[in-house]
Scaffold this active site. Sequence first.
Site, PDB file in Angstrom:
ATOM      1  N   HIS A 111      17.558  30.263  53.224  1.00  0.00           N
ATOM      2  CA  HIS A 111      17.503  30.666  51.816  1.00  0.00           C
ATOM      3  C   HIS A 111      16.252  31.492  51.495  1.00  0.00           C
ATOM      4  CE1 HIS A 111      20.566  27.233  51.017  1.00  0.00           C
ATOM      5  NE2 HIS A 111      21.156  28.352  51.368  1.00  0.00           N
ATOM      6  N   HIS A 140      31.143  31.987  54.134  1.00  0.00           N
ATOM      7  CA  HIS A 140      31.199  30.519  54.199  1.00  0.00           C
ATOM      8  C   HIS A 140      30.277  29.989  53.102  1.00  0.00           C
ATOM      9  CE1 HIS A 140      32.578  31.857  58.110  1.00  0.00           C
ATOM     10  NE2 HIS A 140      33.063  30.654  58.347  1.00  0.00           N
ATOM     11  N   SER A 172      23.806  29.131  48.866  1.00  0.00           N
ATOM     12  CA  SER A 172      23.707  30.593  48.957  1.00  0.00           C
ATOM     13  C   SER A 172      24.390  31.320  47.785  1.00  0.00           C
ATOM     14  CB  SER A 172      24.242  31.085  50.302  1.00  0.00           C
ATOM     15  OG  SER A 172      25.517  30.569  50.572  1.00  0.00           O
ATOM     16  N   GLY A 200      36.923  32.988  55.610  1.00  0.00           N
ATOM     17  CA  GLY A 200      35.923  34.041  55.383  1.00  0.00           C
ATOM     18  C   GLY A 200      35.863  35.065  56.505  1.00  0.00           C
ATOM     19  N   ASP A 241      27.716  32.200  57.449  1.00  0.00           N
ATOM     20  CA  ASP A 241      26.998  30.933  57.637  1.00  0.00           C
ATOM     21  C   ASP A 241      27.986  29.800  57.905  1.00  0.00           C
ATOM     22  OD1 ASP A 241      25.074  28.903  57.504  1.00  0.00           O
ATOM     23  OD2 ASP A 241      25.147  28.815  55.310  1.00  0.00           O
TER      24      ASP A 241
END
Length: 323
Positions: A19, A42, A130, A177, A197
């Site tokens: 992050h 994701h 995210s 995704g 991710d």
Amino acid sequence: MFSYRHAFHAGNHADVLKHTTLIALMKYLTQKDTALTVIDTHAGAGLYRLDGDYTETSGEAKDGVFRLFQKAEAPAGAPAAAATSVKKTKLAAPIVLCPALQAYVDILRGLNPQFAESGNPAHLKIYPGSPFIEQQFLSGRDKLKLFELHPTDYKSLSGNIEQLSVGRQVAVAREDGFEALKTFLPPPARRAMVLCDPSYEMKSDYGRVSVCMADALKRFATGTYVVWYPVIPRPEAHDLPRKLKTLAVKASRSWLNAVLTVKSSKLTTDEAGDVVRPGLPASGMFIINPPHTLKGELQLALPQMVALLGQDRNASFTLEHGG
Ligand code: SAM
């Protein structure tokens, strides 16, 4: 399939690395006037409770975001010794955070007004995934596409995004995704950042990441592609950054690979003689077409992450780049 829930891991050391890097990327990429398309393949649930059952059961945030505040200078406006619920260390001087880590703390402050006021990590209740980090940086012309397959996390994500009242700027879909990404490349204004991710719950995720990135680079060579991966003793995990590097080099694209190790990966035994697995000791962020500013930001942030999050003498970082 689908036993993974990010809520167990929210705010762990891997999230701090992921992050912090994501914030630095979003900050830079949203400075330009041309519209940016952000695709999060994701997405997870979007928001997590740090005082909820999942997070408390796993305790991973204790060795991530909460550990950060043991040695970091108190957030602006907060009393220096505010970390009442967090064990203090004997460090003499607190570490003054570099801009990238400070921006990460600022996002946490924005979501936790009581924490922002008191600086007390005990008041840190909400952790942004995210999607919420990405959304905060968007301006009117930008778009965010979120994909999440888990039915419960998809529902939470949809509800969390709905509360933002941002209309069609953010789209949430319960789709794969890896597959969905294809339909959005190249983006309309030819500017995109993709976060990939996966949970790596299935071994096949490793292979799917490299196939997906190879395909994405063919469709849209100038996008910024960001992959999080675990550093664990598994051949597929070991190979993934190597494969991504080969992809970038073959496509003549610049790349950056940041790895944060917080502890030894060795198995230990407890007092009863039972084998104790170390949990996740390290993780990496591989970025294809990183902004030119990212390397400098991570050069400052990674040593601080080692100092703040390191659990033993094996704590270290590497930052490689090419192209
Ligand atoms: N990116 C999130 C963040 O930083 O807050 C965390 C995502 S978590 C590591 C991975 C998520 O991907 C899980 O919520 C999982 O349910 C979801 N998932 C697994 N396979 C997927 C797929 N093929 N497509 C979309 N989502 C998937």
